[in-house]
Write an enzyme that holds these catalytic residues in place. Sequence first.
Site, short mmCIF file in Angstrom:
data_model
loop_
_atom_site.label_atom_id
_atom_site.label_comp_id
_atom_site.label_asym_id
_atom_site.label_seq_id
_atom_site.Cartn_x
_atom_site.Cartn_y
_atom_site.Cartn_z
N ARG A 131 37.00 5.33 44.95
CA ARG A 131 37.85 6.14 45.83
C ARG A 131 37.01 6.47 47.06
NH1 ARG A 131 41.70 11.16 44.66
NH2 ARG A 131 42.93 9.35 44.06
N LYS A 183 22.90 9.39 52.50
CA LYS A 183 21.72 8.90 53.24
C LYS A 183 22.12 7.82 54.23
CE LYS A 183 19.02 9.45 49.01
NZ LYS A 183 18.51 8.67 47.90
N HIS A 218 47.06 3.69 46.90
CA HIS A 218 46.59 4.24 45.62
C HIS A 218 47.31 3.45 44.53
CE1 HIS A 218 45.04 6.83 42.69
NE2 HIS A 218 45.59 7.98 43.01
N ARG A 222 42.23 14.15 38.39
CA ARG A 222 42.99 13.28 37.50
C ARG A 222 42.52 11.84 37.54
NH1 ARG A 222 45.15 16.67 39.39
NH2 ARG A 222 45.14 15.52 41.34
N THR A 223 42.42 11.29 38.74
CA THR A 223 42.19 9.85 38.82
C THR A 223 40.86 9.47 38.18
OG1 THR A 223 43.47 9.82 40.85
CG2 THR A 223 42.19 7.86 40.37
#
Lengths: 325, 146
Positions: free
Chosen positions: A101, A80, A129, A51-52
């Site tokens: 995120r 890496k 959030h 969703r986000t």
Amino acid sequence: MRHCMSPLDFSVDELDQLMGLAADIEENPDKYSHACDGKRLATCFYEPSTRTRLSFESAMLRLGGQTLGFASADSSSASKGESVSDTLRIISGYADICAIRHPKEGAPLVASLHSGIPVINAGDGGHAHPTQTLADLYTIKSLKGRLDHFTIGLCGDLKFGRTVHSLISALVRYEGVHFVLISPEELKLPSYIREDVLEKNGATYEETESLEDAMPKLDVLYMTRVQRERFFNEDDYVRLKDRYILDNDKMKLGREDMIVMHPLPRVNEISVEVDDDPRAQYFTQAKKAVFIRMALILTLLGIQVDKNIPQPTNNPSSEKGGEKC
Amino acid sequence: MLNISGIHEGYVLDHIKAGTSMKIYHLLKLDELKDATVAIIMNAKSKKMGHKDIIKIECPLGSIDLDTIGYIDHNITVDVIKNDSIIAKEKLALPKVLKNVIKCKNPRCITSIEQGLDQVFILTDAKKEIYRCRYCEEAYTEKETI
């Protein structure tokens, strides 16, 4: 330049303006469909999200902008060993705004300290959030018409649930919000939120383990998922995950004008039979999240489409002391 | 009896808990101070404390950040010396920000993986002496240092 790390960095007046802008976008989408022509949003998602990430991408595309990014740490240079600060320095040259995120708490703040473009915290572990909280506030305001003088029940994982902590911190700034905290003993709201947020701000609250007892009192029921990823012990997760299941029988105990919200994804905590109940508003909530993210992107980019619609500045005043939003 | 001469300009940190003066020496980065003379007296007899440590620092005033030791121990007394006389007795306050003094213990914090990141803690509750990590906001109440 302004970033978005926490909804609390917005004053109540600024939140009102942001929600007013979101409402105007929702009502008049065409007016904003080219607002971000030529602008690019980078979505840097170091952990899975449906969703986000898509909500941010949808928001930018609806504003006429473009998106680029990655959807997991495996497909980025993080695999890496590249640091968050280096990644953001690079991305600052590729995009005009970034949503990040990251599973590590505080990673978006580190990103913002090294970024040449506005950074939006799109979720950092169990910490914050903010755009979910903005979406929650906007949904309540849209559907109930106000953010003061109502009773909200928060049910499920109140211990690890970051959306719950953020929402409480945002709502205590409004008058007359009464909190009913519904959770098993093991997942009760942490004492620092009770003492430092609820009690410090004079908010009224009650704690109960019974969803049935709480239902008749509520204007808003906010359900949460017990998140497997927050537990170190699988046995605890299995024992607690199905403690609360909202079904039609429990819905009968609720008021006719109550609304049910959920940050999604839901697993078992809301039975699918509830989806047809007009009070079930969690899918509406996900839809409205796109509009508030559109309003946030415009604000952080300093783009004002309609001079008659006030919006927060993208240069935070020195009074608020910060580079954050 | 051990004799250490007085200082012309600088600080005398007295009533340091016995055995902790070296930690304070490093916290104040006294080893990095150029043109400073430092005397550390360990395990001196004290009527009030039984035993204590003392640090005498001959240096220009203002060249050390005393707030850092406020975090470690409020009871340390600081005499400010100018022209061979005590001109002030500093009261130690809790520093508003601690940089690379304590380390975030939250395994989910970005500080656990990001290289070269300063450990920064902000004083969020002076009454309860609670510091929170700038990044993950985890509370830190123990008096431990890096």
